[in-house]
Enzyme design. Structure first.
Site, PDB file in Angstrom:
ATOM      1  N   HIS A 164       0.644  -1.402   0.019  1.00  0.00           N
ATOM      2  CA  HIS A 164       0.553  -0.239   0.126  1.00  0.00           C
ATOM      3  C   HIS A 164       1.191   1.216   0.344  1.00  0.00           C
ATOM      4  CE1 HIS A 164      -3.876   2.151   0.901  1.00  0.00           C
ATOM      5  NE2 HIS A 164      -2.730   2.730   1.793  1.00  0.00           N
TER       6      HIS A 164
ATOM      7  N   GLY B 281       2.125   4.877   4.394  1.00  0.00           N
ATOM      8  CA  GLY B 281       2.127   5.660   5.760  1.00  0.00           C
ATOM      9  C   GLY B 281       0.388   4.617   6.061  1.00  0.00           C
ATOM     10  N   ASP B 282      -0.273   5.127   7.245  1.00  0.00           N
ATOM     11  CA  ASP B 282      -1.033   4.972   7.517  1.00  0.00           C
ATOM     12  C   ASP B 282      -2.577   5.654   6.634  1.00  0.00           C
ATOM     13  OD1 ASP B 282      -0.510   3.386   9.580  1.00  0.00           O
ATOM     14  OD2 ASP B 282      -1.022   5.027  11.103  1.00  0.00           O
ATOM     15  N   SER B 283      -3.478   4.907   6.116  1.00  0.00           N
ATOM     16  CA  SER B 283      -4.610   5.753   5.439  1.00  0.00           C
ATOM     17  C   SER B 283      -5.018   6.468   5.694  1.00  0.00           C
ATOM     18  CB  SER B 283      -5.374   3.936   5.926  1.00  0.00           C
ATOM     19  OG  SER B 283      -7.002   4.453   4.615  1.00  0.00           O
ATOM     20  N   GLY B 284      -5.470   7.570   4.931  1.00  0.00           N
ATOM     21  CA  GLY B 284      -5.759   9.100   5.604  1.00  0.00           C
ATOM     22  C   GLY B 284      -4.072  10.231   5.997  1.00  0.00           C
ATOM     23  N   ILE B 285      -3.305   9.508   5.461  1.00  0.00           N
ATOM     24  CA  ILE B 285      -2.446  11.166   5.761  1.00  0.00           C
ATOM     25  C   ILE B 285      -2.117  11.736   4.763  1.00  0.00           C
ATOM     26  CG2 ILE B 285      -0.499   9.572   5.468  1.00  0.00           C
ATOM     27  CD1 ILE B 285       0.490   9.618   8.159  1.00  0.00           C
ATOM     28  N   GLY B 286      -2.663  11.821   3.983  1.00  0.00           N
ATOM     29  CA  GLY B 286      -2.219  11.986   3.070  1.00  0.00           C
ATOM     30  C   GLY B 286      -1.460  11.879   1.625  1.00  0.00           C
ATOM     31  N   LYS B 287      -1.578  10.004   1.420  1.00  0.00           N
ATOM     32  CA  LYS B 287      -0.310  10.021   0.352  1.00  0.00           C
ATOM     33  C   LYS B 287      -0.725  10.507  -1.026  1.00  0.00           C
ATOM     34  CE  LYS B 287      -0.618   5.798   1.694  1.00  0.00           C
ATOM     35  NZ  LYS B 287      -2.031   6.208   2.725  1.00  0.00           N
ATOM     36  N   SER B 288      -1.596  10.544  -1.386  1.00  0.00           N
ATOM     37  CA  SER B 288      -2.355  10.808  -2.644  1.00  0.00           C
ATOM     38  C   SER B 288      -2.159  11.900  -2.309  1.00  0.00           C
ATOM     39  CB  SER B 288      -4.041   9.971  -2.883  1.00  0.00           C
ATOM     40  OG  SER B 288      -4.090   8.388  -2.996  1.00  0.00           O
TER      41      SER B 288
ATOM     42  N   ASP C  35      -1.620   3.952  -4.753  1.00  0.00           N
ATOM     43  CA  ASP C  35      -2.956   3.005  -3.983  1.00  0.00           C
ATOM     44  C   ASP C  35      -2.387   1.296  -3.489  1.00  0.00           C
ATOM     45  OD1 ASP C  35      -5.054   2.656  -1.501  1.00  0.00           O
ATOM     46  OD2 ASP C  35      -5.535   1.535  -3.222  1.00  0.00           O
TER      47      ASP C  35
ATOM     48  N   GLU D 257      -6.508   8.421  -7.014  1.00  0.00           N
ATOM     49  CA  GLU D 257      -7.592   8.733  -5.798  1.00  0.00           C
ATOM     50  C   GLU D 257      -7.789   9.788  -5.072  1.00  0.00           C
ATOM     51  OE1 GLU D 257     -11.058   6.289  -3.312  1.00  0.00           O
ATOM     52  OE2 GLU D 257      -9.404   5.166  -4.300  1.00  0.00           O
TER      53      GLU D 257
ATOM     54  N   ARG E  79      16.754  13.912  13.814  1.00  0.00           N
ATOM     55  CA  ARG E  79      16.999  15.025  13.229  1.00  0.00           C
ATOM     56  C   ARG E  79      17.856  15.844  12.636  1.00  0.00           C
ATOM     57  NH1 ARG E  79      15.541  18.709  18.583  1.00  0.00           N
ATOM     58  NH2 ARG E  79      15.491  20.422  16.773  1.00  0.00           N
TER      59      ARG E  79
END
Length: 312
Positions: free
Chosen positions: A141, A156-163, A180, A205, A246
């Site tokens: 994913h 990254g987790d779903s909904g984190i803003g990858k797309s 996706d 998407e 850092r």
């Protein structure tokens, strides 16, 4: 690993000509990427004959059979080579095909394919194609883009803003490979390749917008079918208690098949421009590969400063 590649697909991709066996091409399967060039077999030594491989005949093999073997010997040898598991006989350079080879192929239902390419180039083309098609595959994913010529896998987790981040990077002139779902396979000992499933190719998407066709909206230069994965950028929700690198001297990797791919973790919170950060991370990764490491320069300058101050 794939179950096998039909000889029909090999003919299409490598642009081979079919001399005999059109009706056999779909049922005959290639299951290994290695190509065999008959050597000892022509002297009737078959103890280690790789019958499951494509048998490639070049100028050396054809000339030896013509000049050093009798007709009966050729008939006997070629008939032994035409095993039921042999996917095909391939003749390079547009060389004349021995009658005994044709008869052996017909007797044992082995297709004969031809090409005008030199033997070494034809061997390389077929091997590269078969290695790609027969390689073990997996799906992950994420987003795969080509940024400044490097394949960058964004996870990254779903909904984190990858797309949304991928869309921003596409607008900056970078290329989308997959959204996706990314299909990956190991091409060789050092190369991991990523591509989109055929049904999702060139599509992106965006929540609230829907599915967009990147090639139609941004042009053919905004997409690519596959690329080597050079680095992973992992997006992680900001946590004040979590430890984030850092200075850039903490080396992270993610393991795929037999490869460890470098990984960069970027904390995400409101107000951070992820497109800028990922571009900078990619350029910094490229600089490190070219021999310039800003972290090492900083460490060296800091040590020199401490040394100078201690001497005062």
């Amino acid at each position: 690993m794939a179950d096998g590649v039909s000889v029909s697909e090999l003919v299409e991709k490598i642009r081979l000509d079919v001399f005999y066996g059109d009706e056999l091409l779909e049922q005959k399967k290639v299951t290994v990427s290695d190509i065999s060039r008959p050597g000892l077999e022509l002297t009737n030594y078959f103890k280690f004959y790789p019958h499951e491989r494509i048998q490639l005949f070049g100028e050396t093999e054809i000339s030896y059979a013509k000049d050093s073997m009798t007709k009966d010997e050729r008939t006997k040898i070629y008939d032994r080579m035409a095993d039921v598991d042999t996917p095909a006989f391939v003749v390079s350079r547009g060389l004349p095909i021995p009658e005994e080879l044709i008869q052996a192929a017909k007797n044992n239902q082995v297709p004969i394919l031809t090409s005008t390419l030199p033997t070494s180039r034809l061997l390389s083309n077929m091997t590269n194609f078969l290695e790609d098609r027969l390689a073990e595959r997996d799906s992950i994913h994420g987003e795969l883009l080509e940024i400044y010529g490097l394949g960058v896998l964004i996870t990254g987790d779903s909904g984190i803003g990858k797309s949304e981040t991928a869309l921003d990077l596409i607008k900056r002139g970078h290329r989308l490979i997959a959204d996706d779902r990314v299909d990956i396979y190991q091409q060789d000992e050092q190369t991991l390749i990523g591509e989109a499933p055929r049904i999702l190719r060139h599509l992106l998407e965006i929540r609230g917008v829907g599915i967009i066709d990147v090639m139609n909206l941004f042009g053919a230069s905004a997409v690519k079918n596959h690329t080597e994965i050079s680095v992973i950028v992992h997006l992680q929700n900001w946590d004040k208690d979590a430890h984030f690198d850092r200075l850039g001297n903490g080396e992270q990797t993610r393991h795929f098949f037999e490869l460890d791919i470098p990984k960069i973790t970027i904390p995400v919170r409101v107000g951070r421009n992820l497109g800028d950060i990922i571009e900078a991370a990619t350029m910094n990764f490229r600089a490190k590969n070219m021999g310039y490491d800003a972290t090492k320069v900083f460490d060296r300058n800091l040590n020199e400063l401490i040394k100078d101050n201690s001497q005062k």
